[in-house]
Each structure stands twice: as C-alpha cells, then as structure tokens.
Design a protein around this motif. Structure first.
Motif, PDB file in Angstrom:
ATOM      1  N   ILE A   1     -22.381   3.563   8.339  1.00 22.42           N
ATOM      2  CA  ILE A   1     -22.562   4.811   7.596  1.00 22.42           C
ATOM      3  C   ILE A   1     -22.417   5.958   8.588  1.00 22.42           C
ATOM      4  O   ILE A   1     -23.075   5.985   9.631  1.00 22.42           O
ATOM      5  N   ARG A   2     -21.555   6.911   8.247  1.00 19.78           N
ATOM      6  CA  ARG A   2     -21.272   8.042   9.120  1.00 19.78           C
ATOM      7  C   ARG A   2     -21.953   9.298   8.571  1.00 19.78           C
ATOM      8  O   ARG A   2     -21.738   9.669   7.415  1.00 19.78           O
ATOM      9  N   PHE A   3     -22.765   9.931   9.416  1.00 16.70           N
ATOM     10  CA  PHE A   3     -23.452  11.164   9.062  1.00 16.70           C
ATOM     11  C   PHE A   3     -22.880  12.302   9.915  1.00 16.70           C
ATOM     12  O   PHE A   3     -22.939  12.237  11.146  1.00 16.70           O
TER      13      PHE A   3
ATOM     14  N   VAL B   1     -27.983  16.905   8.192  1.00 11.66           N
ATOM     15  CA  VAL B   1     -26.849  16.109   7.740  1.00 11.66           C
ATOM     16  C   VAL B   1     -26.076  16.919   6.710  1.00 11.66           C
ATOM     17  O   VAL B   1     -26.641  17.390   5.710  1.00 11.66           O
TER      18      VAL B   1
ATOM     19  N   LYS C   1     -22.823  15.697   5.637  1.00 13.86           N
ATOM     20  CA  LYS C   1     -21.941  14.785   4.905  1.00 13.86           C
ATOM     21  C   LYS C   1     -22.336  13.357   5.238  1.00 13.86           C
ATOM     22  O   LYS C   1     -22.691  13.044   6.376  1.00 13.86           O
ATOM     23  N   ILE C   2     -22.283  12.478   4.217  1.00 14.46           N
ATOM     24  CA  ILE C   2     -22.544  11.055   4.396  1.00 14.46           C
ATOM     25  C   ILE C   2     -21.318  10.300   3.898  1.00 14.46           C
ATOM     26  O   ILE C   2     -20.888  10.479   2.756  1.00 14.46           O
ATOM     27  N   GLU C   3     -20.755   9.442   4.749  1.00 16.39           N
ATOM     28  CA  GLU C   3     -19.541   8.724   4.412  1.00 16.39           C
ATOM     29  C   GLU C   3     -19.697   7.237   4.723  1.00 16.39           C
ATOM     30  O   GLU C   3     -20.441   6.854   5.625  1.00 16.39           O
TER      31      GLU C   3
ATOM     32  N   ALA D   1     -23.631   3.626   1.779  1.00 10.18           N
ATOM     33  CA  ALA D   1     -23.577   5.060   2.062  1.00 10.18           C
ATOM     34  C   ALA D   1     -23.632   5.870   0.772  1.00 10.18           C
ATOM     35  O   ALA D   1     -24.312   6.897   0.686  1.00 10.18           O
TER      36      ALA D   1
ATOM     37  N   ASP E   1     -26.471   8.563  -0.241  1.00 11.03           N
ATOM     38  CA  ASP E   1     -26.058   9.930  -0.547  1.00 11.03           C
ATOM     39  C   ASP E   1     -26.596  10.357  -1.918  1.00 11.03           C
ATOM     40  O   ASP E   1     -27.134  11.461  -2.087  1.00 11.03           O
TER      41      ASP E   1
ATOM     42  N   TYR F   1     -32.473  16.446   4.539  1.00 14.86           N
ATOM     43  CA  TYR F   1     -31.362  16.196   5.456  1.00 14.86           C
ATOM     44  C   TYR F   1     -31.680  16.607   6.898  1.00 14.86           C
ATOM     45  O   TYR F   1     -30.815  16.514   7.776  1.00 14.86           O
TER      46      TYR F   1
END
Length: 336
Positions: A216-218, A225, A227-229, A234, A238, A250
């Motif tokens: 999970i990319r923050f 935070v 964006k959460i991808e 994920a 989100d 966040y």
C-alpha cells in the motif's frame, strides 16, 4: 489443560512485564471478544494481589474509540491496568488520564489465547531493554529523520524537541505504559513536517486488513496522507478513512521500530508491530505519543527492511541496527 498453558504467558504479563506487587489495585479492561485472555490475566494477578477488577465493555466500533465513562473513571484509580480488547483504546484520553494519575498500563490490543502460549510474550524483555532505550535516546536527540526501504518508502520528517517513547515491555514506575509483546521505540513527528512516500509492504494490523497481499502506497504532504494507492486492501483502507469525515485521521502521528525477535508477522497487531527489523508509521491520533492530534482513530502501516537516518547518520540499515546494544539480539538470532 488449556488453562495451564495460558497461565505461563499470563504470569509473565503480570510479573515480568507488570511488576505487580501485593495489595496493588489491578484494573483489567476487556470486552466480550477477549474475555478468555482477561480471565487468564486475572487469575495470574490474583496470585499476587486480592484487588483485581475485571471491567467488561461492549466491543468498540473502531480503534481509538474512548471506553465508557465508568470504565475510564475506574482506570484513574488503578495501580496497574491491562487492556485485552479487540479494538485499541491505547490512543485515548482515558489511558492518558489514567497515566497522569499514576497508573502503570500494559496495552493488550487484539490479544488472543495463542499469544499467551507462544511468541513474543516469551521474549527477553530485560535483555532487549538497553537497545529499546538507546533507540529512544537517539530519537529524542534528533531533528531531521529520513526513513527509506527497498520497496519505495522515502519519508522525511522532524522530531525536534519531541519526546521519544521506548516501550520495552516492562512497567515499573507510576505513569509508565507499554505494549506487550511488541517491544518498540517511537516518536511523534512535528506537526506538518512529514513529506514523501510510505510503502507498507508487511502489514496493516487494524480494521481486519492484516498481512498485506500487495504493498500500500501512501503519498504524504504537509504532515498528512494525501493519497492511498494499491490493491483491494488499499481500497478498503481508503474507503474506511474517508468515511470518518475528519481530515485529522490522515495525520502522520508516529514513527516506530519493532525490536522483539520472538514476534512473528501474522496480522495480529501486538505481534506484527514488534517484529525485529521492521518499522511502522502511525496515522491519526498522536496525543499519547507526544503530539497534538486527537481524532477518531489511529492505525499503523508496517514495512520490511527500513533504513533510518538521524541528522544524516545511518543508525539502522535494511532492518539491522548499527548499535552496540543490538549485539544481544544479533547473538540470539545467530543461535536460533
């Protein structure tokens, strides 16, 4: 026979970790999901003190929700608190206020009976304590922090004038609190200072997410935070955070490092967060960590093989501490 197996771990919680003394007032806060653990801890505590109180509340709806007012009031009267609960009450005013009144507290979020039989509770808490406190000393003296991992984390932040939080799995003095068995040391970043990217590739042991199927990319901007991808997990995270309707959820609340080589990575909070050689970033509430934010929840995103730079000096490389105090753990791992 099962009860006999549980008592070995419960006694370690009460004696090695809690340092319970005869006559001390014990408050065990639990819920209907974790009463087996509460019962084992109560039995162990009753071997030492007659003043053992088990307080049962409905399961909280989310990590970070306050316990009911009568339970919060009882916590303020305790000498020693245990919290075997499904959803964390660690980052609450109730815990903060109880510590302010002199209680010692051991947080047991997501504890299950298996954790009393094997794993981190049987770690060498006293042996690891020097490393735990040394990492705290370094964080407490630092300003600029950079955290990187092979999978893409690259996060900078400041901890200038922030207190560090060495949770060595042992409470001795009034106001001490710790998590067991996840020996860890943490700090709370200066509000708004965090910038960069967090790539969690180990676990998010909250909200039923657990061990990660894919990273999970923050994306982090101005301490939050943005964006959460990632994949299915994920998207679930989100959606849950957006539902809270509070931008503070966040907030980058914490940077922390697991230090217990007996903890496995298995999707259980107090094992995952203690895994030696990992780091986690806490997001949401920070008031119990030395920060200013109290919001609706708090969760941690864990990653493997972190490298930590403090004011330009590398003290942790790819999950290995470059400190003399780590030699005890390195020897234990080599002998295993």
């Amino acid at each position: 026979m099962k009860d006999l197996l549980l008592m070995k771990g419960a006694r370690r919680l009460v004696t090695v970790c809690g340092n319970l003394k005869a006559g001390e007032e014990v408050v065990i806060v639990t819920d209907f999901a974790t009463m087996d653990v509460a019962e084992a801890v109560a039995k162990a505590a009753l071997e030492i003190s007659d003043n053992v109180n088990v307080l049962v509340m409905p399961v909280r709806t989310i990590d970070g929700q306050e316990p009911p007012a009568p339970i919060a009031a009882a916590m303020k009267k305790a000498d020693l608190i245990f919290t075997p609960v499904k959803h964390s009450i660690t980052h609450t005013f109730a815990v903060r206020d109880a510590l302010g009144e002199g209680a010692r507290a051991i947080m047991l979020t997501q504890y299950n009976t298996t954790m009393l039989e094997r794993g981190g509770v049987f770690g060498d808490f006293a042996g690891i304590e020097p490393l735990c406190r040394k990492v705290g000393e370094l964080l407490g003296a630092a300003d600029k922090v950079r955290l990187t991992t092979p999978n893409g984390t690259d996060l900078t932040l400041s901890v200038k004038d922030r207190p560090s939080n060495p949770h060595c799995g042992i409470v001795r003095q009034p106001g001490d609190f710790t998590t067991v068995p996840n020996i860890e040391t943490s700090s709370s970043p200066v509000l708004g200072s965090a910038e960069g990217v967090i790539v969690a590739d180990a676990s998010v042991p909250y909200y039923g997410i657990g061990v990660l199927e894919e990273p999970i990319r923050f994306t982090v901007k101005n301490g939050r935070v943005s964006k959460i991808e990632g994949g299915r997990q994920a998207r679930e995270l989100d959606k849950l955070l957006a539902k809270q309707g509070a931008p503070e959820v966040y907030n980058i609340a914490q940077i922390s490092f697991g230090l217990n080589p007996d903890c496995p990575m298995e999707g259980v909070m107090l094992h995952d967060e203690g895994v030696y050689g990992t780091s986690h970033i806490g997001i949401g509430t920070s008031v119990l960590l030395g920060g200013e934010v109290k919001t609706l929840t708090h969760f941690d995103a864990l990653m493997w093989q972190p490298t930590l730079e403090l004011d330009g000096k590398v003290v942790l490389r790819d999950g290995d501490w470059l400190l003399p105090e780590a030699s005890v753990i390195d020897g234990t791992r080599a002998a295993a």
